[in-house]
Design an enzyme around this catalytic site. Structure first.
Site, PDB file in Angstrom:
ATOM      1  CB  CYS A  71      -0.983  -0.027   1.169  1.00  0.00           C
ATOM      2  SG  CYS A  71      -2.383   1.064   0.897  1.00  0.00           S
ATOM      3  CG  HIS A 110      -3.197  -3.394   3.123  1.00  0.00           C
ATOM      4  ND1 HIS A 110      -2.094  -2.944   3.815  1.00  0.00           N
ATOM      5  CD2 HIS A 110      -3.953  -2.304   2.883  1.00  0.00           C
ATOM      6  CE1 HIS A 110      -2.174  -1.639   3.989  1.00  0.00           C
ATOM      7  NE2 HIS A 110      -3.304  -1.223   3.432  1.00  0.00           N
ATOM      8  CD  GLU A 113      -0.634  -6.165   4.692  1.00  0.00           C
ATOM      9  OE1 GLU A 113      -0.311  -6.372   3.492  1.00  0.00           O
ATOM     10  OE2 GLU A 113      -0.838  -5.028   5.159  1.00  0.00           O
TER      11      GLU A 113
END
Ligand code: GLN
Length: 539
Positions: free
Chosen positions: A388, A513, A515
């Site tokens: 990001c 994102h 993750e």
């Protein structure tokens, strides 16, 4: 469980915060899921905020984003990672949201002249969130944030007390976590704080069904006896959960404790055989020491606790387990390099690392430092993963590297003509407002013959977002001149979703994102690829 009513499990905590209610709730859910039950998780937080989007990550840790764009407490991240299931807005209930709803209903005349009160109106509104979230599930596990005894959590506790009567005690299970400290001076475990906490819980009318003793030591039999005696529970309802080496061990500890049959009996449902083979396989990897160690520098802003980057760290760890290497990482305060014009300092720093991550973040502090880190990675063929904000800084770094010294972003300079990262018009006057970013799932088309495509092995993906800035379309055609290319686009808006380096071993960054969708036993391909590139970088 055809025609069975939904079974609700409430997880509360006493003595102090940080005992691991979230991990306990997630582990219980994992154990139901491993038995093929349809399970959902929900977190209630006593804050008067409407959601976690406006909370300072420094104090509150990561803001986790669900697929439908809810900005939530980081515990939802644990939940998703443990049960490998995407949650939604209904899994996150902050007191502010419920109060707002009650007040909006009052204004809309829905209470028809009633005095609107905490009991029964607010408590009933809270219960509606339990009911709504549990629709379509067999088991609903609800974690109540805060500590029993806090003034703030009272409405939630009163709600769960009433709820037990409404749905029937056999459909409701109260699990209470207490801390059992070990006193070094006298070398003994102390139960007094736990006793006080159970008394406190009882005084508001909640009688726990299961008591979880959290300690840095294994709970001895005499202590278990004592806990059972004062809590009025049978011994088999006391669960000892000593600190675990890894949070992912907790489901196995609970399974092996023998508490699950007790829970099934109390909830009057038939136990099923659990399948935890995959999870156990993952744990063997987690506990292994590998020959090789990769070292990652995380160029970050919020350094007070690792909770702020918890999903990033969990994704990195999972990718390291997958690639069978040990992970060593260090959080570097990016702002230290904001003013630093001596590139030798960065060189000295990065000599100790195999790769760099620039995670998400907000505000100006540390941005120049992050740009320098990205530029260093680009120039020196050091593996780089940008998440990001880390992508936005990578684009600026590439532009500056190619000679566009004024390249900047909306956060660094809101007047500049050279915003290679700018905001969409609809964001302009919303900078500090809640729930207004580009949030949640958006599609991304991944171009052929790119690193991103090689990692995803598919062309169309969906990832989660939380940002206001975007790659300014005006400059996208310049990217190749800057040594990068856009390798993923949103099909509806044409916004750039992924960029990567040209002729670089691994320079990859995304506006989303990754993750957030990574799992301990199924790491996200970007993280897997990043760790692999670190291994190759060493050879
Ligand atoms: N501050 C940047 C933006 O709003 C990046 C956000 C983030 O990293 N989540 O676009």
């Amino acid at each position: 469980m055809a025609n069975q009513p939904v079974k609700y499990i409430f997880v509360t905590g006493g003595v102090m915060s940080g005992l691991g209610k979230g991990i306990t709730a997630a582990s219980l859910a994992k154990l139901f899921k491993s038995r093929n039950f349809k399970v959902n998780l929900q977190k209630c937080d006593p804050y008067l905020n409407v959601d976690a989007g406006t909370l300072n990550p420094k104090e509150h840790g990561e803001c986790f984003v669900t697929k439908d764009g809810a900005e939530t407490d980081l515990d939802l991240g644990h939940y998703e990672r443990f049960i490998d299931q995407e949650l939604t807005q209904s899994s996150s209930v902050m007191a502010g949201r419920v109060i707002l709803k009650v007040i909006q209903d009052e204004r809309a005349g829905k209470y028809e002249g009633d005095d609107v009160q905490i009991i029964p109106h607010l408590t009933r509104a809270i219960q509606e969130y339990f009911l709504e979230a549990s629709r379509g599930f067999e088991i609903q596990i609800i974690e109540i944030g805060g500590t029993v005894g806090d003034y703030e959590s009272l409405s939630f506790l009163e709600s769960i007390r009433e709820f037990g009567f409404k749905v029937g005690r056999e459909n409701c299970l109260y699990v209470h976590l207490v801390h059992v400290p070990f006193l070094n001076t006298s070398q003994e475990l102390k139960t007094k704080p736990a006793q006080n906490s159970v008394r406190e819980l009882r005084s508001i009318g909640i009688f726990p069904d299961v008591l979880v003793a959290r300690s840095d030591h294994q709970i001895t039999q005499p202590i278990k006896d004592k806990l059972a005696l004062f809590s009025g529970l049978k011994l088999d309802s006391i669960l000892s959960l000593p600190d675990a080496k890894s949070i992912y061990e907790v489901p196995i500890t609970i399974e092996e404790s023998g508490i699950m049959p007790v829970i099934f009996q109390k909830l009057q449902i038939k136990n099923k055989k659990s399948d935890l083979d995959d999870w156990k396989k993952m744990l063997t990897k987690i506990n292994k020491k590998f020959d090789q160690t990769v070292k990652v520098a995380i160029f970050a802003k919020y350094l007070d606790n690792n909770d702020t980057y918890i999903s990033v760290l969990e994704a990195l760890k999972a990718a390291a387990w997958y690639n069978q290497v040990n992970l060593s990482f260090q959080m570097i305060d990016a702002s230290k390099y904001d003013q630093d014009a001596n590139s030798n300092n960065l060189k000295k720093l990065f000599n100790n690392f195999d790769g760099i991550i620039v995670p998400g973040g907000f505000g100006v502090r540390g941005l120049e430092g992050k740009i320098k880190a990205a530029r260093y990675a680009l120039e020196n063929n050091v593996p780089y993963l940008g998440l990001c904000l880390g992508m936005q800084m990578a684009v600026i770094a590439a532009a500056r590297n190619a000679g566009l010294d004024q390249a900047t972003s909306f956060e660094l300079n809101d007047q500049s003509k050279y915003q290679v990262i700018s905001t969409m018009n609809d964001q302009l006057d919303k900078m500090m407002t809640g729930g207004t970013m580009r949030l949640g799932d958006y599609n991304c088309h991944v171009l052929d013959q790119t690193l991103a495509k090689k990692l995803y092995r598919q062309s169309d993906i969906i990832e989660r977002h939380r940002h206001r800035g975007e790659c300014n379309q005006v400059f996208v055609n310049e990217y190749e001149k800057w040594g990068i290319k856009a390798s993923g686009f949103n099909l509806d808006s044409n916004l750039v979703e992924i960029i990567e380096g040209i002729n670089h071993p691994f320079f990859l960054a995304s506006q989303f994102h990754p993750e957030l969708k990574s799992r301990p036993n199924r790491p996200h391909p970007f993280f897997v690829g990043f760790i692999k590139s670190l291994i190759n970088n060493k050879k």
